[in-house]
Design an enzyme around this catalytic site. Structure first.
Site, short mmCIF file in Angstrom:
data_model
loop_
_atom_site.label_atom_id
_atom_site.label_comp_id
_atom_site.label_asym_id
_atom_site.label_seq_id
_atom_site.Cartn_x
_atom_site.Cartn_y
_atom_site.Cartn_z
N CYS A 58 -0.55 86.57 7.61
CA CYS A 58 0.12 87.41 8.61
C CYS A 58 -0.94 88.06 9.51
O CYS A 58 -1.83 88.75 9.02
CB CYS A 58 0.94 88.49 7.91
SG CYS A 58 1.77 89.57 9.06
N CYS A 141 7.01 88.95 10.37
CA CYS A 141 6.69 89.37 9.01
C CYS A 141 6.78 88.15 8.10
O CYS A 141 7.76 87.40 8.17
CB CYS A 141 7.67 90.46 8.55
SG CYS A 141 7.38 90.99 6.86
N GLN A 241 17.59 93.43 -7.25
CA GLN A 241 16.33 92.69 -7.39
C GLN A 241 15.87 92.26 -5.99
O GLN A 241 16.68 91.91 -5.14
CB GLN A 241 16.51 91.48 -8.31
CG GLN A 241 16.94 91.84 -9.74
CD GLN A 241 15.85 92.56 -10.55
OE1 GLN A 241 14.70 92.65 -10.13
NE2 GLN A 241 16.23 93.11 -11.70
N CYS A 362 9.19 96.31 -14.79
CA CYS A 362 8.46 96.34 -13.52
C CYS A 362 7.17 97.13 -13.69
O CYS A 362 6.56 97.54 -12.71
CB CYS A 362 9.34 96.96 -12.43
SG CYS A 362 9.97 98.59 -12.86
C1 LIG Z 1 15.03 98.14 -12.79
S1 LIG Z 1 16.66 98.67 -12.50
C2 LIG Z 1 17.54 97.38 -13.31
C3 LIG Z 1 18.98 97.26 -13.00
C4 LIG Z 1 19.65 95.94 -13.42
N1 LIG Z 1 19.28 95.51 -14.74
C5 LIG Z 1 19.41 94.84 -12.40
O1 LIG Z 1 18.65 93.92 -12.70
O2 LIG Z 1 19.97 94.91 -11.30
C6 LIG Z 1 16.75 100.04 -13.58
C7 LIG Z 1 18.09 100.72 -13.68
O3 LIG Z 1 17.95 101.82 -14.56
C8 LIG Z 1 18.77 102.88 -14.09
N2 LIG Z 1 18.24 104.13 -14.69
C9 LIG Z 1 17.15 104.84 -14.32
N3 LIG Z 1 16.97 105.89 -15.14
C10 LIG Z 1 17.97 105.82 -16.06
C11 LIG Z 1 18.32 106.64 -17.19
N4 LIG Z 1 17.61 107.71 -17.52
N5 LIG Z 1 19.39 106.28 -17.93
C12 LIG Z 1 20.12 105.19 -17.61
N6 LIG Z 1 19.83 104.38 -16.54
C13 LIG Z 1 18.78 104.71 -15.78
C14 LIG Z 1 18.66 102.80 -12.60
O4 LIG Z 1 19.75 103.42 -11.97
C15 LIG Z 1 18.62 101.28 -12.37
O5 LIG Z 1 19.91 100.78 -12.16
#
Ligand SMILES: C[S@@+](CC[C@H](N)C(=O)[O-])C[C@H]1O[C@@H](n2cnc3c(N)ncnc32)[C@H](O)[C@@H]1O
Length: 408
Positions: A58, A141, A241, A362
């Site tokens: 880029c 981009c 994602q 992540c």
């Molecule tokens: C990395 S994302 C994964 C979501 C899903 N597995 C996906 O692939 O789309 C993490 C998720 O954890 C939730 N989260 C963050 N803190 C949390 C908590 N203390 N208790 C429950 N869920 C939580 C967020 O809202 C988010 O939806």
């Protein structure tokens, strides 16, 4: 003028020499000269480049803060990301077969966060300049799906109507099955006058949804996502994602890890990226902290055909993890926590006899911390799949499988 040799890359992708001295946009083995200022080498000039250095794909790379590793070959970045996971595991005395990395293709990001400001002559729209709050206007981009790049004109219209001279607008645009889903923060306070302007504007711009701060001001078409053939309408601004490729790769790893389990809990379930496809073969207990996301997941399940039972529960899994005795019926769990990891929930899982765990992460550092707890409790780390859906950044993601070997 000081000359140094870069020894390694840090977790943010900066080159690090002994000291430590940090030099962005450098690679291990490179000889670099510049002006030493504390822990930073300023006005850095590469005296001897690494064989892994490439011309950034880029032309905006040096200025735009969107990518941090375009100066390195794909092979180097892949090896480095796998190395980040290996190092994190090693710090806890762990080791596991690491599958070859899966990297999302260029131009495949399906969500972008544009920064925008109102100016005297109109608007400035783009990304932040590297390590600065200035905005660089971009005419192309290599990361974004082209449809997102085209959406800059939408951001311009929004900032003209709802941007304040002082503040900066942050505009998140997501590709959906039906046109663009747009969420705005940092703009003028939403009053009746602005509401009256934004509704028709969303119509004219052909948006599926427009959310201003936390309020949906226009909903013209359902901003739906497709999770492996199952349709869900996520709430505005909720987790998704980053690429379709990344989602598919992580889902395939999760489904493979879980195998033929009949009763599965999906912790940190979001809007059901994994829960809903899992429900084709298993009864699923989906747990997530955000009520609107659980509502979307549940509606997606109700509208889909042929899925097994789903229990969708709003729960704060940091403060109120599911305790071991409530997990006796499960024969697999899926975890996909935010960067902080899943310490409290993993402590409970470690006290169970659940045969299989699929862990999507992540953050390799918190993953390794949680993995060590599971391994100490008798689990075995079968494999790790590194997934790079944040191409050209220092971000590393992975999916992993644990099982509990039979004793005797
Ligand atoms: C990395 S994302 C994964 C979501 C899903 N597995 C996906 O692939 O789309 C993490 C998720 O954890 C939730 N989260 C963050 N803190 C949390 C908590 N203390 N208790 C429950 N869920 C939580 C967020 O809202 C988010 O939806």
């Amino acid at each position: 003028m000081t000359e140094i040799v870069i020894e390694r890359l840090g977790l943010h992708g900066d080159g690090i020499a002994a000291g430590p001295v940090y030099v962005p946009l450098t690679l291990p083995g490179e000889r670099v000269e510049g002006d030493l200022n504390g822990e930073h080498l300023e006005n850095a000039r590469i005296v001897e480049p690494s064989a892994d250095r490439v011309k950034a794909p880029c032309p905006r790379f040096k200025r735009c803060g969107g990518c941090s590793l375009q100066h390195a070959s794909d092979a180097f970045v892949a090896q480095w990301k796998v190395g980040v996971v290996e190092t994190a595991l090693k710090a806890h005395g762990l080791d596991a077969p690491i599958r070859s990395i899966e990297t999302s293709p260029p131009a495949s990001r399906r969500r972008a966060v544009f920064s925008a400001r109102r100016t005297k002559s109109g608007a400035q729209v783009g990304f932040h300049v590297r390590e600065s709050d200035q905005i660089v206007e971009i005419d192309g981009c290599t990361l974004l799906d082209p449809a997102l790049l085209d959406a800059r004109s939408i951001v311009t219209e929004l900032v003209k109507v709802g941007g304040s001279r002082k503040g900066e607008l942050s505009v998140t645009i997501t590709l959906t099955l039906n046109k663009l889903d747009v969420s705005v923060t940092g703009g003028k306070t939403l009053d009746d006058k602005l509401r009256m302007e934004l509704g028709p504007l969303a119509e004219r711009l052909g948006l599926s949804r427009l959310a201003w701060e936390d309020e949906t001001v226009a909903l013209r078409h359902p901003p739906a996502q497709d999770f492996d053939g199952i349709t869900v309408v996520p709430p505005a601004g909720s987790f998704l994602q980053a690429t379709r490729h990344g989602e598919d790769t992580l889902r395939a790893a999760v489904l493979e890890a879980v195998g033929d389990a009949d009763h599965v809990a999906d912790f940190f379930a979001g809007c059901g990226t994994f829960s809903l496809p899992l429900a084709r073969k298993a009864e699923v207990w989906a747990l997530e902290g955000v009520p609107e996301m659980i509502k979307a997941l549940d509606l997606g399940w109700r509208n889909a055909k042929g899925l097994k039972k789903m229990k969708a529960e709003v729960r704060d899994l940091f403060r109120n993890p599911v305790i071991a005795s409530d997990m006796q019926k499960l024969d697999a769990v899926v975890l996909d926590p935010p960067r902080a990891g899943a310490q409290a929930q993993v402590a409970e899982i470690a006290q169970t006899k659940i045969p299989v765990i699929a862990y999507v992460s992540c953050n390799p550092v918190t993953f390794a911390r949680d993995a060590a707890v599971l391994v100490k409790a008798g689990y075995r780390l079968n494999w790790v799949q590194v997934v790079d859906q944040f191409r050209w950044s220092s971000h590393v993601e992975l999916a992993a499988r644990f099982d509990r070997p039979e004793k005797g």
